[in-house]
Scaffold this motif. Structure first.
Motif, PDB file in Angstrom:
ATOM      1  N   ALA A   2      11.790  69.498 -45.606  1.00 30.58           N
ATOM      2  CA  ALA A   2      12.483  68.845 -46.716  1.00 30.58           C
ATOM      3  C   ALA A   2      13.801  68.282 -46.223  1.00 30.58           C
ATOM      4  N   ALA A   3      14.026  66.994 -46.435  1.00 31.15           N
ATOM      5  CA  ALA A   3      15.248  66.351 -45.968  1.00 31.15           C
ATOM      6  C   ALA A   3      16.446  66.772 -46.808  1.00 31.15           C
TER       7      ALA A   3
ATOM      8  N   GLY B 273       6.160  82.549 -41.421  1.00 29.62           N
ATOM      9  CA  GLY B 273       6.513  82.184 -42.784  1.00 29.62           C
ATOM     10  C   GLY B 273       8.000  82.232 -43.054  1.00 29.62           C
ATOM     11  N   GLU B 274       8.816  82.048 -42.019  1.00 27.08           N
ATOM     12  CA  GLU B 274      10.267  82.039 -42.186  1.00 27.08           C
ATOM     13  C   GLU B 274      10.772  80.599 -42.284  1.00 27.08           C
ATOM     14  N   SER B 275      11.878  80.423 -43.002  1.00 26.55           N
ATOM     15  CA  SER B 275      12.441  79.090 -43.192  1.00 26.55           C
ATOM     16  C   SER B 275      13.809  78.987 -42.537  1.00 26.55           C
ATOM     17  N   PHE B 276      14.103  77.804 -42.014  1.00 30.00           N
ATOM     18  CA  PHE B 276      15.339  77.576 -41.279  1.00 30.00           C
ATOM     19  C   PHE B 276      15.893  76.191 -41.596  1.00 30.00           C
ATOM     20  N   PHE B 277      17.208  76.048 -41.376  1.00 32.64           N
ATOM     21  CA  PHE B 277      17.803  74.725 -41.379  1.00 32.64           C
ATOM     22  C   PHE B 277      17.719  74.194 -39.952  1.00 32.64           C
ATOM     23  N   VAL B 278      17.444  72.899 -39.826  1.00 32.99           N
ATOM     24  CA  VAL B 278      17.278  72.275 -38.513  1.00 32.99           C
ATOM     25  C   VAL B 278      18.000  70.939 -38.500  1.00 32.99           C
TER      26      VAL B 278
ATOM     27  N   LEU C 178      18.926  66.221 -41.019  1.00 25.97           N
ATOM     28  CA  LEU C 178      19.264  67.597 -41.372  1.00 25.97           C
ATOM     29  C   LEU C 178      18.229  68.017 -42.404  1.00 25.97           C
ATOM     30  N   MET C 179      17.513  69.084 -42.128  1.00 26.60           N
ATOM     31  CA  MET C 179      16.382  69.440 -42.986  1.00 26.60           C
ATOM     32  C   MET C 179      16.194  70.949 -43.063  1.00 26.60           C
ATOM     33  N   ALA C 180      15.388  71.348 -44.019  1.00 29.76           N
ATOM     34  CA  ALA C 180      14.933  72.730 -44.122  1.00 29.76           C
ATOM     35  C   ALA C 180      13.439  72.725 -43.825  1.00 29.76           C
ATOM     36  N   VAL C 181      12.985  73.684 -43.017  1.00 33.02           N
ATOM     37  CA  VAL C 181      11.573  73.739 -42.639  1.00 33.02           C
ATOM     38  C   VAL C 181      11.077  75.180 -42.728  1.00 33.02           C
TER      39      VAL C 181
ATOM     40  N   ARG D 142      25.941  77.133 -50.235  1.00 33.87           N
ATOM     41  CA  ARG D 142      24.776  77.887 -49.782  1.00 33.87           C
ATOM     42  C   ARG D 142      23.795  77.030 -48.991  1.00 33.87           C
ATOM     43  N   VAL D 143      23.799  75.723 -49.246  1.00 28.26           N
ATOM     44  CA  VAL D 143      22.847  74.856 -48.554  1.00 28.26           C
ATOM     45  C   VAL D 143      23.539  73.990 -47.500  1.00 28.26           C
ATOM     46  N   MET D 144      24.346  73.022 -47.928  1.00 31.62           N
ATOM     47  CA  MET D 144      24.872  72.044 -46.980  1.00 31.62           C
ATOM     48  C   MET D 144      25.829  72.658 -45.957  1.00 31.62           C
ATOM     49  N   GLU D 145      26.701  73.539 -46.405  1.00 31.56           N
ATOM     50  CA  GLU D 145      27.649  74.154 -45.464  1.00 31.56           C
ATOM     51  C   GLU D 145      26.918  75.014 -44.444  1.00 31.56           C
ATOM     52  N   GLN D 146      25.968  75.816 -44.914  1.00 30.90           N
ATOM     53  CA  GLN D 146      25.189  76.641 -43.988  1.00 30.90           C
ATOM     54  C   GLN D 146      24.357  75.787 -43.052  1.00 30.90           C
ATOM     55  N   ALA D 147      23.764  74.727 -43.604  1.00 28.81           N
ATOM     56  CA  ALA D 147      22.911  73.871 -42.788  1.00 28.81           C
ATOM     57  C   ALA D 147      23.715  73.190 -41.682  1.00 28.81           C
TER      58      ALA D 147
END
Length: 200
Positions: free
Chosen positions: A191-192, A84-89, A177-180, A60-65
């Motif tokens: 978040a790294a 207020g939306e969050s994305f992987f970057v 690779l982070m979530a923002v 759910r996290v690393m593969e999607q990211a």
């Protein structure tokens, strides 16, 4: 039907029933363990947030990211409209500063789209960026408390996979690779997930 014929028929029926029956495993309390229905909707009701984070981290996290992360250009285009939306970057940059003064909240600052980004590297990470970028919704959970605690569990899980960062990373090129979270055109709660120092 004679008694002998009736008995033979009963034995045949019993054999068929036993053949059709499947042995069910028992738990430590002697209760049957019912296998999950593969077609049932995923439920986290009986799992702790830490268990959910550990079990879903890879998919759910690393593969999607890795597969769906925005690059710097796409992030720039999303910034104006996101509320207020969050994305992987995934981005590349140069580390401008490493702040280790606070033992609980260490921060790496690098430049992205001509703006400084303060990237949380732990041990404590704040915000809901990882959970929300992974696509979890409140209705997936038993209550608001469990939903909120999943953010903390994911943030703790992220720290486990990060390298140790010190002052030697300053002025070094990195791949991040982070979530923002994007809110009102500004990036927050970065978040790294993965941080790799490249060879200059």
């Amino acid at each position: 039907m004679s008694l002998k014929q009736w008995g033979t028929g009963l034995l045949c029926c019993s054999a068929l029933l036993l053949t059709a029956c499947r042995v069910v495993d028992l738990d430590e309390n002697g209760k049957p363990v019912i296998p999950p229905d593969p077609n049932a909707k995923a439920s986290f009701a009986n799992q702790t947030p830490a268990q959910i984070a550990q079990q879903t981290w890879a998919t759910r996290v690393m593969e999607q990211a890795r597969d769906h992360a925005l690059d710097a250009s796409a992030l720039h285009n999303m910034a104006a409209s996101a509320k207020g939306e969050s994305f992987f970057v995934k981005a590349r940059g140069t580390v401008e500063k490493v702040e280790l003064g606070n033992e609980r909240e260490r921060v790496v600052t690098f430049t992205l789209n001509d703006r400084p980004v303060q990237l949380q590297v732990g041990p404590m990470i704040r915000g809901n960026a990882i959970r929300d970028a992974a696509g979890f919704k409140f209705e997936d959970f038993t209550n608001q408390v469990q939903f909120a605690q999943l953010s903390k569990a994911y943030n703790r899980e992220a720290v486990k996979h990060l390298p140790a960062v010190d002052e030697s990373w300053q002025q070094q090129p990195v791949t991040v690779l982070m979530a923002v979270t994007l809110r009102n055109g500004a990036l927050s709660d970065a978040a790294a997930l993965d941080l790799q120092r490249e060879t200059p």
